[in-house]
Design an enzyme around this catalytic site. Structure first.
Site, PDB file in Angstrom:
ATOM      1  N   GLY A 150      -1.008   6.746  -0.180  1.00  0.00           N
ATOM      2  CA  GLY A 150      -1.242   7.879   0.727  1.00  0.00           C
ATOM      3  C   GLY A 150      -0.431   9.112   0.371  1.00  0.00           C
TER       4      GLY A 150
ATOM      5  N   LYS B 127      39.313  14.578 -14.740  1.00  0.00           N
ATOM      6  CA  LYS B 127      37.951  14.510 -15.294  1.00  0.00           C
ATOM      7  C   LYS B 127      37.999  13.839 -16.659  1.00  0.00           C
ATOM      8  CE  LYS B 127      36.013  16.901 -18.155  1.00  0.00           C
ATOM      9  NZ  LYS B 127      35.518  17.924 -19.088  1.00  0.00           N
TER      10      LYS B 127
ATOM     11  N   ARG C 227      58.964  28.642 -23.261  1.00  0.00           N
ATOM     12  CA  ARG C 227      58.870  29.741 -22.304  1.00  0.00           C
ATOM     13  C   ARG C 227      59.883  30.782 -22.742  1.00  0.00           C
ATOM     14  NH1 ARG C 227      61.816  25.793 -18.172  1.00  0.00           N
ATOM     15  NH2 ARG C 227      63.957  26.372 -18.629  1.00  0.00           N
TER      16      ARG C 227
ATOM     17  N   ASN D 242      55.468  11.137 -15.661  1.00  0.00           N
ATOM     18  CA  ASN D 242      55.634  11.886 -14.414  1.00  0.00           C
ATOM     19  C   ASN D 242      55.185  13.327 -14.624  1.00  0.00           C
ATOM     20  OD1 ASN D 242      57.186  11.719 -11.597  1.00  0.00           O
ATOM     21  ND2 ASN D 242      57.438  13.740 -12.527  1.00  0.00           N
TER      22      ASN D 242
ATOM     23  N   GLY E 248      -9.196   4.717   2.254  1.00  0.00           N
ATOM     24  CA  GLY E 248      -8.874   3.757   3.311  1.00  0.00           C
ATOM     25  C   GLY E 248      -8.078   2.558   2.825  1.00  0.00           C
ATOM     26  N   THR E 249      -7.501   1.861   3.810  1.00  0.00           N
ATOM     27  CA  THR E 249      -6.620   0.738   3.482  1.00  0.00           C
ATOM     28  C   THR E 249      -7.367  -0.416   2.803  1.00  0.00           C
ATOM     29  OG1 THR E 249      -6.938   0.065   5.788  1.00  0.00           O
ATOM     30  CG2 THR E 249      -4.887   1.188   5.265  1.00  0.00           C
TER      31      THR E 249
ATOM     32  N   LEU F 217       0.838  -1.207   0.000  1.00  0.00           N
ATOM     33  CA  LEU F 217       0.000   0.000   0.000  1.00  0.00           C
ATOM     34  C   LEU F 217       0.872   1.255   0.000  1.00  0.00           C
ATOM     35  CD1 LEU F 217      -2.764  -1.075   2.535  1.00  0.00           C
ATOM     36  CD2 LEU F 217      -2.502  -1.629   0.103  1.00  0.00           C
TER      37      LEU F 217
ATOM     38  N   ARG G 221       2.944  14.820   6.175  1.00  0.00           N
ATOM     39  CA  ARG G 221       3.890  15.293   7.188  1.00  0.00           C
ATOM     40  C   ARG G 221       5.352  15.315   6.714  1.00  0.00           C
ATOM     41  NH1 ARG G 221       2.320  11.671  12.095  1.00  0.00           N
ATOM     42  NH2 ARG G 221       1.037  10.601  10.544  1.00  0.00           N
TER      43      ARG G 221
END
Ligand code: UD1
Ligand code: CA
Length: 452
Positions: free
Chosen positions: A10, A349, A438, A375, A76-77, A7, A14
């Site tokens: 419902g 990633k 560089r 490395n 109801g149940t 069941l 809450r």
């Protein structure tokens, strides 16, 4: 063989949630899925979940795990079970009624209740528990000889009946023809104007059929979840069960109350898990691994003898004997080989990293294929994104990448090449080369004095 009806129509008001209650999760698995699995493991050959409130969302979450019946209005149940009449009529054994919001029910309990029902030759058996505080539950009214006479709901109970502390768990075993028969006789003549499933027992008794009560030892199993406090209490109990299962299988867990392992994770023998670790669904950890404090593994594969210290691994594989961390972040789509080092503040990633490669510190490798025994110096960055598109970096075996190198991808580096520290690589590098990219250093001697 039996049919389970669960069941789950419902509202779950809450929970204060946009999501129906039964798909909230405990240890990574929706509440109702725990109940489905308990029924399956107890030998159910047909399972019907009665859905209503946000039915579509529940169906999508559960997919092909079970059949469904729709209860459009929650009356109801008893009314809920009526919606599964097709299943009851076709049942090849007993019908077991369970609730979608009681995830702690075990397959052993369902099996024991069935055995009791059969041995006792009952037409219906209600699963009960004795609670110190029975308020809110339906009370079990027993006759002098101990047999169950009826169940009274809290709202319909007399003061005398309210003193009874044996309660209805809301779970039952029915002989299928008796259930079909009695559902047809239910009326909503009670305080709530609902069709009470509980009324079926009194009706069956009036027909001279036999009703039994199967009392549980472990009250936790009937815990229904109505709000987020109860959700967390149930998760605490479930988490303990899961961790203890792993410990019994040969995993050492330090401070298990701080370790959260979701359902379905696999962990090999002699693996050691330290405090504050989260291991989510789909994760497979081999034997002899160490998972250090603060790690989060989600859908990760960690092979034998690897160690992961204070790191995050998402949807990726880490090979045998590889060291990860501390403070590494392996994002989805990575395959890291054997005996690799992924050190501190390294982010990976969507990349493959060959066996024996060392990426020791402060490095970002994204969208890359890195060979074996490479490395990386400190501070290497693959510049894989130009603001619109992503490009790959390919680095052959046995390369040496100097500190603070940038690879402006797409880049291919042949195997055996060296790259000088501080290089910004914008062109492919042939194998076995030295690449320096560089500006040459200029020293202007006496410059300080001339400036005055
Ligand atoms: C019910 C029992 C009560 C028992 C308690 C255990 C009845 C009349 N009472 O109480 O004796 O002690 O369970 O928790 O059966 N549901 C539907 N459709 C409906 C109504 C309920 O699918 O129309 C489902 C709910 O989603 C829930 C389960 O049935 O999973 C139980 O419903 P709930 O309202 O919690 O039970 P009570 O009526 O309070
Ligand atoms: Ca109710």
């Amino acid at each position: 063989m039996f049919t389970a009806i669960i069941l789950a129509a419902g509202m779950g008001t809450r929970m204060k949630s946009e999501m129906p209650k039964v798909i909230h999760r405990v240890c990574g698995k929706p509440l109702v899925k725990w109940v489905i699995d308990a029924a399956k493991n107890a030998g159910a050959d047909e399972i019907c979940v009665v859905v209503g409130h946000k039915a579509q969302m529940v169906k999508e979450t559960l997919g092909g795990a079970c059949g469904f019946a729709l209860q459009e209005e929650q009356k109801g149940t008893g009314h809920a079970v009526m919606q599964a009449m097709d299943y009851i009529k076709q049942a090849r054994g007993e019908v077991v009624i369970l609730n979608g919001d009681t995830p702690l029910i075990t397959s052993e309990t369902i099996k024991s209740a069935l055995e009791y029902h059969r041995a006792d030759k009952n037409h219906a058996t209600v699963i009960t528990a004795v609670l110190p505080d029975a308020s809110g539950y339906g009370r079990i009214v027993r006759a002098k000889d101990g047999s169950v006479m009826k169940i009274v709901e809290q709202k319909d109970a007399t003061d005398e009946e309210k003193k009874i502390n044996e309660v209805n768990s809301g779970m039952y075993v029915f002989d299928a023809p008796s259930l079909a028969f009695t559902l047809g006789k239910l009326t909503p003549n009670n305080a709530q104007g609902e069709y009470y499933l509980t009324d079926t027992l009194e009706i069956l008794l009036g027909e001279g059929r036999k009703i039994g009560g199967f009392a549980l030892d472990d009250n936790d199993e009937i815990r229904g979840i109505n709000d987020r406090v109860q959700l967390s209490e149930a998760e605490k109990i479930m988490s303990k069960r899961i961790n203890e299962k792993h410990m019994r299988n040969g995993v050492t867990i330090h401070a298990p109350e701080s370790v959260y392992i979701e359902d379905g994770a696999e962990i090999g023998r002699d693996t050691e898990i330290f405090r504050d670790v989260t291991i989510k669904a789909g994760t497979k950890i081999g034997s002899g691994c160490v998972i250090g404090s603060g790690s989060l593994l989600d859908n990760a594969v960690v092979k034998d003898g690897a160690d992961v210290l204070s790191s995050v691994i998402l949807s990726s594989t880490v090979g045998e004997g590889t060291h990860v961390g501390p403070f590494a972040y392996i994002r989805p789509g990575c395959t890291v080989g054997r005996d690799v080092k992924v050190g501190d503040f390294v982010e990976l990633k969507n990349s493959s990293i060959g066996n024996g490669t060392k990426i020791s510190h402060l490095t970002y490798i994204g969208d890359s294929d890195v060979g074996e025994r490479v490395n990386f110096g400190c501070g290497t960055v693959t510049c894989n994104y130009d603001g619109k598109n992503k490009f790959r970096t390919v680095i052959g075996d046995d390369c040496f990448v100097g500190c603070n190198t940038n690879f402006v991808s797409p880049i291919n580096v042949g195997s055996g090449s060296y790259i000088a520290a501080g290089s910004t690589i914008t062109e492919d590098i042939p194998e076995n080369s030295l690449s320096i990219a560089r500006a040459r250093q200029v020293n202007k001697e006496g410059w300080k004095d001339k400036r005055k």
